[in-house]
Scaffold this motif. Structure first.
Motif, PDB file in Angstrom:
ATOM      1  N   GLU A 171      -8.790   6.031  -1.275  1.00 49.28           N
ATOM      2  CA  GLU A 171      -7.781   6.913  -1.524  1.00 49.28           C
ATOM      3  C   GLU A 171      -6.843   6.774  -2.900  1.00 49.28           C
ATOM      4  O   GLU A 171      -6.795   7.949  -3.499  1.00 49.28           O
ATOM      5  CB  GLU A 171      -6.670   6.504  -0.429  1.00 49.28           C
ATOM      6  N   THR A 172      -6.879   5.452  -3.339  1.00 46.20           N
ATOM      7  CA  THR A 172      -6.220   5.398  -4.617  1.00 46.20           C
ATOM      8  C   THR A 172      -6.899   4.346  -5.441  1.00 46.20           C
ATOM      9  O   THR A 172      -7.874   3.852  -5.196  1.00 46.20           O
ATOM     10  CB  THR A 172      -4.922   4.539  -4.252  1.00 46.20           C
ATOM     11  N   ALA A 173      -6.425   4.416  -6.714  1.00 46.62           N
ATOM     12  CA  ALA A 173      -7.024   3.465  -7.709  1.00 46.62           C
ATOM     13  C   ALA A 173      -6.925   2.051  -7.295  1.00 46.62           C
ATOM     14  O   ALA A 173      -7.770   1.255  -7.392  1.00 46.62           O
ATOM     15  CB  ALA A 173      -6.442   3.543  -9.081  1.00 46.62           C
ATOM     16  N   GLU A 174      -5.696   1.632  -6.697  1.00 47.41           N
ATOM     17  CA  GLU A 174      -5.555   0.309  -6.267  1.00 47.41           C
ATOM     18  C   GLU A 174      -6.632  -0.248  -5.142  1.00 47.41           C
ATOM     19  O   GLU A 174      -7.011  -1.288  -5.268  1.00 47.41           O
ATOM     20  CB  GLU A 174      -4.155   0.230  -5.752  1.00 47.41           C
ATOM     21  N   GLU A 175      -6.790   0.715  -4.095  1.00 48.34           N
ATOM     22  CA  GLU A 175      -7.753   0.612  -3.064  1.00 48.34           C
ATOM     23  C   GLU A 175      -9.321   0.415  -3.755  1.00 48.34           C
ATOM     24  O   GLU A 175      -9.781  -0.416  -3.325  1.00 48.34           O
ATOM     25  CB  GLU A 175      -7.739   1.357  -2.054  1.00 48.34           C
ATOM     26  N   GLY A 176      -9.319   1.091  -4.785  1.00 46.81           N
ATOM     27  CA  GLY A 176     -10.708   1.071  -5.540  1.00 46.81           C
ATOM     28  C   GLY A 176     -10.775  -0.199  -6.099  1.00 46.81           C
ATOM     29  O   GLY A 176     -11.985  -0.890  -6.189  1.00 46.81           O
ATOM     30  N   PHE A 177      -9.872  -0.711  -6.711  1.00 45.69           N
ATOM     31  CA  PHE A 177      -9.999  -2.166  -7.213  1.00 45.69           C
ATOM     32  C   PHE A 177     -10.252  -3.342  -6.365  1.00 45.69           C
ATOM     33  O   PHE A 177     -10.933  -3.956  -6.620  1.00 45.69           O
ATOM     34  CB  PHE A 177      -8.453  -2.309  -8.184  1.00 45.69           C
TER      35      PHE A 177
END
Lengths: 73, 73, 73, 73, 73, 73
Positions: free
Chosen positions: A10-16
């Motif tokens: 969903e977000t860049a943070e979750e991608g990280f």
């Protein structure tokens, strides 16, 4: 169920977080023994260069996850 | 609030700062203890090769951030 | 004024210089003390592997700068 | 039959497995002796930095496999 | 005249030569003294890992040159 | 005849072989003496980390070859 059905987040943070998971999973595939990995973790979590090398793997996997998500644009 | 809602920055310089942040965040996720990280920082900030390795991680993350911002063209 | 307003350069050679600048700036952000960096420079400028590692960082940053300039085509 | 006819996989997880296979195959091409590789495996499976370096290779190959599969989008 | 006006080459082989040139030029920019570089060359030309690290830099630069030439397709 | 007229291969497997060739050629360009390279080969073929580093170079070159062949899609 697959531990990695796709690379969507969903977000860049979750991608990280996913990039970190990918980095650790590659280690687990080579050293499946939990106790050994826990012991080694103490080693590298207290070495500056080991942490930098680990950060390099995360950065490489984050490139992949970010591209897969079209950079959350 | 998320520490990384997206990868958008106004300028290339801010993008470079974000690349540094990503590099450090990966270290923090592996070694969450602030005191330990501060101690290790003294080590690698005084080693040429450690600094070069850290610069490599920043370069890798900067590739991602730059692509996400279409290179600020 | 920003030290990095964008990634645009006139020629590939200037792009290479910018890649070197990015590599050094990442080091500077981690070790801001000029005297320390000068001392460390003597170390790695006389070690083959240190120079190769530094060249690796430049190569990685040059990928970013080259893409940003559409490879000066 | 080819061990690598193409880079297509059904899921991201299978793509990750292929990335691991590519990483090991490159080692096998340099050191074809099974007994030697098995012995070396014991070494690096018990070293934190060796495991991180191996994870770096997997991450690099996973970039290739993911791109080949259009990131399983 | 610029040592690097652009990244265009006629063939993939010439592109590979350019990648080697870029790798060495980054070293030269950090250690401009010819005599020192010649001495260091003896070191790393006789170390397997040093040669592998050098090959890694060439591979990274070759990615850039190949993309710049649309892979000589 | 050029040893590298282009980067085209029929299959992914042949592309992987080309990536290995590129990795070795970069080493050969730095250390042209066959006898020295053969001696060094014995060293790194018996070191886990050396093999992993070599696998990293192959992975990087395979990214280039795979992109050049549009991932054999």
């Amino acid at each position: 169920m697959s531990w990695l059905p796709n690379l969507k987040t969903e977000t860049a943070e979750e991608g990280f977080e996913l990039a970190i998971k990918l980095s650790r999973m590659a280690v687990k595939k080579t050293q499946p023994d939990d106790a050994t990995r826990t012991k080694l973790r103490d080693d590298y979590a207290n070495s500056a260069d080991s942490l930098t090398l680990a950060s390099q793997v995360v950065a490489t996997n984050f490139q992949t996850v970010a591209a897969a998500n079209d950079y959350w644009r």
